[in-house]
Scaffold this active site. Structure first.
Site, mmCIF file in Angstrom:
data_model
loop_
_atom_site.group_PDB
_atom_site.id
_atom_site.type_symbol
_atom_site.label_atom_id
_atom_site.label_comp_id
_atom_site.label_asym_id
_atom_site.label_seq_id
_atom_site.Cartn_x
_atom_site.Cartn_y
_atom_site.Cartn_z
ATOM 1 N N PRO A 168 -40.768 -33.428 -18.808
ATOM 2 C CA PRO A 168 -40.913 -32.871 -17.837
ATOM 3 C C PRO A 168 -39.598 -32.097 -17.199
ATOM 4 O O PRO A 168 -38.600 -32.783 -17.079
ATOM 5 C CB PRO A 168 -41.350 -33.907 -16.545
ATOM 6 C CG PRO A 168 -40.872 -34.952 -17.280
ATOM 7 C CD PRO A 168 -40.906 -34.964 -18.628
ATOM 8 N N CYS A 211 -33.681 -38.976 -12.467
ATOM 9 C CA CYS A 211 -33.306 -37.738 -12.085
ATOM 10 C C CYS A 211 -32.036 -38.049 -11.458
ATOM 11 O O CYS A 211 -31.821 -38.620 -10.438
ATOM 12 C CB CYS A 211 -34.106 -36.857 -11.090
ATOM 13 S SG CYS A 211 -33.616 -35.512 -10.398
ATOM 14 N N ARG A 240 -34.176 -30.313 -23.104
ATOM 15 C CA ARG A 240 -33.345 -28.895 -22.948
ATOM 16 C C ARG A 240 -33.518 -28.111 -24.377
ATOM 17 O O ARG A 240 -33.424 -26.998 -24.331
ATOM 18 C CB ARG A 240 -31.946 -29.116 -22.553
ATOM 19 C CG ARG A 240 -31.936 -29.314 -21.080
ATOM 20 C CD ARG A 240 -30.281 -29.886 -20.803
ATOM 21 N NE ARG A 240 -30.051 -31.001 -21.480
ATOM 22 C CZ ARG A 240 -28.691 -31.383 -21.604
ATOM 23 N NH1 ARG A 240 -27.866 -30.461 -21.466
ATOM 24 N NH2 ARG A 240 -28.392 -32.332 -22.261
#
Length: 335
Positions: free
Chosen positions: A31, A115, A240
């Site tokens: 995600p 996160c 990424r």
């Protein structure tokens, strides 16, 4: 690129089991906020049809007391396997959000406990839960009682180098009922800088009996294989490395299943994919999609002569036609 070892082939030959769910791929698409929307996932799934995809993370409070669910939760009816990732620090809010996510078709509920962004951690979400393991445990237990799909957790090694508590934390998550852990091999303090520490992921794998997915610095087939060999993980999650390159998950998956390298896309194929991405965002989100497409197109435009100039132009597009014209011009050069 060395061949897959016999041990690795054997270990990865069966489906990935997440509780009662079986996934026929050991490569997952992470995600990514502002990235893994419906349009992006469709592109990734074209090359990796069996891989688990994740929505962008959804704040539980966005779902409570609303008539329409946020666009972040929208999934295709046939988009399987799919996980909706939620974040919050309030078990009751997460329970309500999870129920709605399951109604939408989520195959698993993934809780973001990793996160590192300040606006998330200052409110108790994301990697701040590494400092609040009792709350994290309550979240997982509450979700397990509330919904029938597997609950998974994505997290980091710890808050910083002085607070690496992932071994205790991972065991707590398993005991609370988590069916899979994804470990990003960095601390919260590192953010996305420095090198991912795969050694800690290997320790987590030895510490728990549920599947462990390795995340961090998975940017190629060779890095994925090296990570799997070093960590003993049950799979890898690409993050990424897929920016401007939605082919990566499929390339790794293909190699793990066949031992053969897929032919890399040409410059023309990459730019045509960028054009398709732009057009799809325009159809899906209108002008907002055009603004969001700028970053995607600049990610596609790299590694070929003239890429720097093209990136500068793509970063300023105002219309879908302007973007298509720029990409068509570049495509014509390389055809």
């Amino acid at each position: 690129m060395s061949a897959l070892s016999a041990e690795l082939k054997e270990r990865l030959s069966s489906p990935l089991k997440i509780g009662k769910l079986e996934v026929n791929s050991r490569v997952l698409q992470s995600p990514l906020s502002g990235v893994t929307d419906l349009v992006f996932r469709r592109l990734v799934r074209r090359y990796a049809p069996n891989s688990m995809m994740y929505t962008e993370m959804v704040h539980a409070s966005q779902i409570i007391h609303v008539r329409e669910l946020p666009i972040l939760m929208e999934i295709d009816p046939g988009e399987r396997p799919i996980s909706i990732q939620l974040f919050d620090c309030r078990p009751d809010f997460l329970v309500e959000a999870a129920r709605k996510a399951v109604e939408e078709g989520a195959d698993t509920i993934d809780v973001n406990m990793g996160c590192p962004v300040n606006k998330i951690t200052k409110n108790g979400g994301g990697s701040s839960l590494l400092r609040q393991p009792e709350i994290a445990e309550k979240i997982v237990r509450s979700l397990n009682e509330a919904v029938s799909v597997p609950i998974t957790v994505k997290t980091r090694l710890g808050w910083d180098e002085d607070e690496i508590n992932i071994l205790d934390f991972s065991k707590r998550m398993e005991n609370a009922g988590a069916q899979m852990l994804t470990i990003h091999g960095r601390t919260r303090a590192q953010g996305y800088t420095g090198k991912a520490n795969w050694e800690w992921i290997a320790r987590v794998k030895q510490n728990v009996s549920i599947p462990v997915i390795a995340n961090g610095d998975i940017v190629s087939v060779s890095s994925a294989v090296q990570c799997l060999q070093e960590t003993g993980a049950d799979g890898v999650m690409c993050s990424r490395g897929t920016l401007g390159y939605p082919f990566l998950v499929g390339e790794i998956d293909y190699f793990l299943k066949t031992g053969q390298m897929k032919t890399a896309p040409t410059v023309v194929e990459r730019l045509e994919c960028a054009k398709e991405h732009l057009q799809a965002l325009w159809v899906y989100k209108g002008q907002r999609g055009i603004y969001q497409s700028r970053k995607h197109m600049t990610w596609y435009a790299k590694g070929f002569p003239g890429a720097n100039e093209l990136r500068e132009q793509l970063a300023k597009v105002e219309t879908v036609q302007q973007g298509c014209d720029l990409l068509d011009g570049a495509i014509a050069i390389f055809k």
